[in-house]
Write a protein that holds these residues in place. Structure first.
Motif, PDB file in Angstrom:
ATOM      1  N   LEU A 174     -22.404  29.173  33.992  1.00 30.62           N
ATOM      2  CA  LEU A 174     -20.965  29.141  34.254  1.00 30.62           C
ATOM      3  C   LEU A 174     -20.136  29.091  32.967  1.00 30.62           C
ATOM      4  N   TRP A 175     -20.715  28.518  31.953  1.00 29.60           N
ATOM      5  CA  TRP A 175     -19.977  28.349  30.698  1.00 29.60           C
ATOM      6  C   TRP A 175     -20.677  29.170  29.610  1.00 29.60           C
ATOM      7  N   PRO A 176     -19.972  30.108  28.952  1.00 34.18           N
ATOM      8  CA  PRO A 176     -20.626  30.956  27.945  1.00 34.18           C
ATOM      9  C   PRO A 176     -21.303  30.115  26.862  1.00 34.18           C
ATOM     10  N   HIS A 177     -22.541  30.489  26.488  1.00 32.42           N
ATOM     11  CA  HIS A 177     -23.307  29.606  25.609  1.00 32.42           C
ATOM     12  C   HIS A 177     -22.680  29.463  24.227  1.00 32.42           C
ATOM     13  N   ASP A 178     -21.854  30.478  23.837  1.00 30.61           N
ATOM     14  CA  ASP A 178     -21.287  30.400  22.492  1.00 30.61           C
ATOM     15  C   ASP A 178     -19.834  29.920  22.502  1.00 30.61           C
ATOM     16  N   LYS A 179     -19.359  29.446  23.652  1.00 33.81           N
ATOM     17  CA  LYS A 179     -17.957  29.035  23.716  1.00 33.81           C
ATOM     18  C   LYS A 179     -17.822  27.531  23.450  1.00 33.81           C
ATOM     19  N   GLU A 180     -17.056  27.207  22.422  1.00 35.83           N
ATOM     20  CA  GLU A 180     -16.833  25.807  22.104  1.00 35.83           C
ATOM     21  C   GLU A 180     -15.678  25.255  22.946  1.00 35.83           C
ATOM     22  N   PRO A 181     -15.881  24.143  23.621  1.00 34.82           N
ATOM     23  CA  PRO A 181     -14.770  23.576  24.401  1.00 34.82           C
ATOM     24  C   PRO A 181     -13.776  22.872  23.470  1.00 34.82           C
ATOM     25  N   VAL A 182     -12.913  23.670  22.854  1.00 31.85           N
ATOM     26  CA  VAL A 182     -12.051  23.177  21.777  1.00 31.85           C
ATOM     27  C   VAL A 182     -11.165  22.012  22.230  1.00 31.85           C
ATOM     28  N   GLN A 183     -10.515  22.193  23.384  1.00 32.68           N
ATOM     29  CA  GLN A 183      -9.607  21.139  23.854  1.00 32.68           C
ATOM     30  C   GLN A 183     -10.349  19.833  24.147  1.00 32.68           C
ATOM     31  N   ALA A 184     -11.535  19.962  24.714  1.00 30.99           N
ATOM     32  CA  ALA A 184     -12.320  18.763  25.013  1.00 30.99           C
ATOM     33  C   ALA A 184     -12.667  18.017  23.724  1.00 30.99           C
ATOM     34  N   LEU A 185     -12.984  18.791  22.662  1.00 31.06           N
ATOM     35  CA  LEU A 185     -13.309  18.161  21.384  1.00 31.06           C
ATOM     36  C   LEU A 185     -12.075  17.479  20.792  1.00 31.06           C
ATOM     37  N   VAL A 186     -10.902  18.123  20.964  1.00 30.19           N
ATOM     38  CA  VAL A 186      -9.656  17.540  20.454  1.00 30.19           C
ATOM     39  C   VAL A 186      -9.367  16.218  21.171  1.00 30.19           C
ATOM     40  N   VAL A 187      -9.491  16.245  22.498  1.00 29.24           N
ATOM     41  CA  VAL A 187      -9.196  15.039  23.284  1.00 29.24           C
ATOM     42  C   VAL A 187     -10.171  13.917  22.910  1.00 29.24           C
ATOM     43  N   ALA A 188     -11.452  14.260  22.756  1.00 33.77           N
ATOM     44  CA  ALA A 188     -12.442  13.255  22.370  1.00 33.77           C
ATOM     45  C   ALA A 188     -12.068  12.645  21.020  1.00 33.77           C
ATOM     46  N   ALA A 189     -11.625  13.498  20.082  1.00 36.09           N
ATOM     47  CA  ALA A 189     -11.236  12.995  18.762  1.00 36.09           C
ATOM     48  C   ALA A 189     -10.023  12.066  18.886  1.00 36.09           C
ATOM     49  N   GLN A 190      -9.073  12.435  19.742  1.00 34.63           N
ATOM     50  CA  GLN A 190      -7.900  11.576  19.949  1.00 34.63           C
ATOM     51  C   GLN A 190      -8.299  10.199  20.456  1.00 34.63           C
ATOM     52  N   LEU A 191      -9.346  10.184  21.274  1.00 35.58           N
ATOM     53  CA  LEU A 191      -9.808   8.917  21.841  1.00 35.58           C
ATOM     54  C   LEU A 191     -10.781   8.204  20.900  1.00 35.58           C
ATOM     55  N   GLY A 192     -11.063   8.830  19.765  1.00 38.73           N
ATOM     56  CA  GLY A 192     -11.973   8.229  18.798  1.00 38.73           C
ATOM     57  C   GLY A 192     -13.428   8.301  19.225  1.00 38.73           C
ATOM     58  N   LEU A 193     -13.770   9.356  19.956  1.00 33.88           N
ATOM     59  CA  LEU A 193     -15.122   9.471  20.493  1.00 33.88           C
ATOM     60  C   LEU A 193     -15.860  10.654  19.872  1.00 33.88           C
ATOM     61  N   GLY A 194     -17.139  10.471  19.658  1.00 36.13           N
ATOM     62  CA  GLY A 194     -17.977  11.579  19.220  1.00 36.13           C
ATOM     63  C   GLY A 194     -18.481  12.348  20.427  1.00 36.13           C
ATOM     64  N   VAL A 195     -18.740  13.638  20.238  1.00 36.94           N
ATOM     65  CA  VAL A 195     -19.179  14.458  21.371  1.00 36.94           C
ATOM     66  C   VAL A 195     -20.525  15.105  21.092  1.00 36.94           C
ATOM     67  N   GLU A 196     -21.406  15.056  22.052  1.00 35.85           N
ATOM     68  CA  GLU A 196     -22.654  15.818  22.002  1.00 35.85           C
ATOM     69  C   GLU A 196     -22.596  16.863  23.100  1.00 35.85           C
ATOM     70  N   LEU A 197     -22.723  18.135  22.715  1.00 36.89           N
ATOM     71  CA  LEU A 197     -22.694  19.203  23.718  1.00 36.89           C
ATOM     72  C   LEU A 197     -24.113  19.605  24.078  1.00 36.89           C
ATOM     73  N   GLU A 198     -24.338  19.848  25.339  1.00 36.87           N
ATOM     74  CA  GLU A 198     -25.663  20.280  25.785  1.00 36.87           C
ATOM     75  C   GLU A 198     -25.523  21.407  26.788  1.00 36.87           C
ATOM     76  N   LYS A 199     -26.592  22.156  26.923  1.00 40.51           N
ATOM     77  CA  LYS A 199     -26.651  23.166  27.990  1.00 40.51           C
ATOM     78  C   LYS A 199     -27.440  22.586  29.136  1.00 40.51           C
ATOM     79  N   MET A 200     -27.123  23.008  30.334  1.00 40.39           N
ATOM     80  CA  MET A 200     -28.012  22.634  31.439  1.00 40.39           C
ATOM     81  C   MET A 200     -28.162  23.812  32.390  1.00 40.39           C
ATOM     82  N   TRP A 201     -29.273  23.811  33.099  1.00 45.25           N
ATOM     83  CA  TRP A 201     -29.531  24.851  34.088  1.00 45.25           C
ATOM     84  C   TRP A 201     -29.719  24.157  35.422  1.00 45.25           C
ATOM     85  N   SER A 202     -28.735  24.316  36.267  1.00 43.98           N
ATOM     86  CA  SER A 202     -28.825  23.641  37.556  1.00 43.98           C
ATOM     87  C   SER A 202     -28.572  24.691  38.629  1.00 43.98           C
ATOM     88  N   SER A 203     -28.587  24.254  39.871  1.00 48.80           N
ATOM     89  CA  SER A 203     -28.278  25.234  40.911  1.00 48.80           C
ATOM     90  C   SER A 203     -26.765  25.384  40.947  1.00 48.80           C
TER      91      SER A 203
END
Ligand SMILES: [Zn+2]
Length: 252
Positions: A186-215
């Motif tokens: 559902l999410w392109p493998h090379d697409k960085e969720p830029v806004q999510a990273l910005v919001v995490a930074a605003q909240l002072g949080l580090g982010v780990e991105l992962e891929k998953m394969w689900s149904s």
């Protein structure tokens, strides 16, 4: 009297005797006017106890010399409740909570004790409670997750990615790091969720991105990449299923 102040720093005007005197006299004035207004609307017996202390409830219109507060379980005399205009002198509960039987108690209120007066009427010493009612941010895992998911939706440019954002697994760990698992289909493998990273930074949080394969919820995830409109996507998806359904067995 209750003072609402941000901090009990002594600078609040209520600590100045002149202001306090003026405020108290306005408040007493107001009480007298309210009392006058109420006693014209209510039965006379509601504000004037008889010689046995019996008063009439202004709403239920039953008579008693003893009353009970449903809210704080206080036992109240007729004189007290009339004086306090049918608000509990202990907890301030309104007339709706005042009854002449404590029907909620097994012993009809025999075990309940007289209400503790919250400052007496003869004592005009103001009772200050400094109330800090500023909204406080309790940034728990649930709220962080909500913000990150909302940001993922900002990043999504088509229906496939929107579904990816809604389907993403987001976990917040104890060290306030965020794990975001995005569905590969559902999410392109090379697409960085830029806004999510910005919001995490605003909240002072580090982010780990992962891929998953689900149904995934619907077949043909690519369909979602063709549109940003959910209704358009729904139509295409329904048609695709219908077409597939009409094909003879074994052919796709
Ligand atoms: Zn009460």
């Amino acid at each position: 009297m209750r003072s609402i102040a941000v901090e009990n720093d002594g600078n609040c005007p209520v600590f100045h005797p002149e202001f306090l005197e003026k405020a108290l006299s306005l408040a007493r004035d107001r009480v007298d006017r309210v009392r006058g207004k109420i006693s014209t609307d209510w039965p006379r017996r509601s504000t004037k106890p008889d010689h046995e202390g019996v008063v009439r409830h202004p709403l239920w219109c039953d008579d008693s010399a003893v009353w009970f507060c449903l809210h704080c379980d206080g036992k109240i005399t007729g004189a007290q409740i009339a004086q306090n205009l049918w608000h509990c002198p202990g907890c301030g509960a309104p007339p709706l909570d005042i009854f002449n039987t404590a029907f909620w108690c097994e012993d009809d209120g025999k075990s309940l004790s007289p209400v503790k007066m919250d400052g007496t009427k003869d004592n005009d010493k103001p009772d200050f409670r400094v109330v800090d009612d500023r909204p406080k941010l309790d940034l728990n895992a649930e709220k962080i997750t909500l913000l990150i998911r909302s940001a993922l939706l900002d990043d999504a440019t088509n229906i496939s990615e929107k579904l990816g954002a809604l389907h993403a697994e987001i976990t917040v760990d104890d060290d306030n790091g965020v794990w975001v698992s995005l569905e590969e289909n559902l999410w392109p493998h090379d697409k960085e969720p830029v806004q999510a990273l910005v919001v995490a930074a605003q909240l002072g949080l580090g982010v780990e991105l992962e891929k998953m394969w689900s149904s995934i919820p619907f077949h043909w995830p690519g369909l979602g990449e063709l549109t940003a409109s959910t209704s358009e996507y729904t139509q295409m998806m329904l048609e695709a299923y219908a077409k597939y359904d009409s094909l003879p067995n074994g052919k796709t």
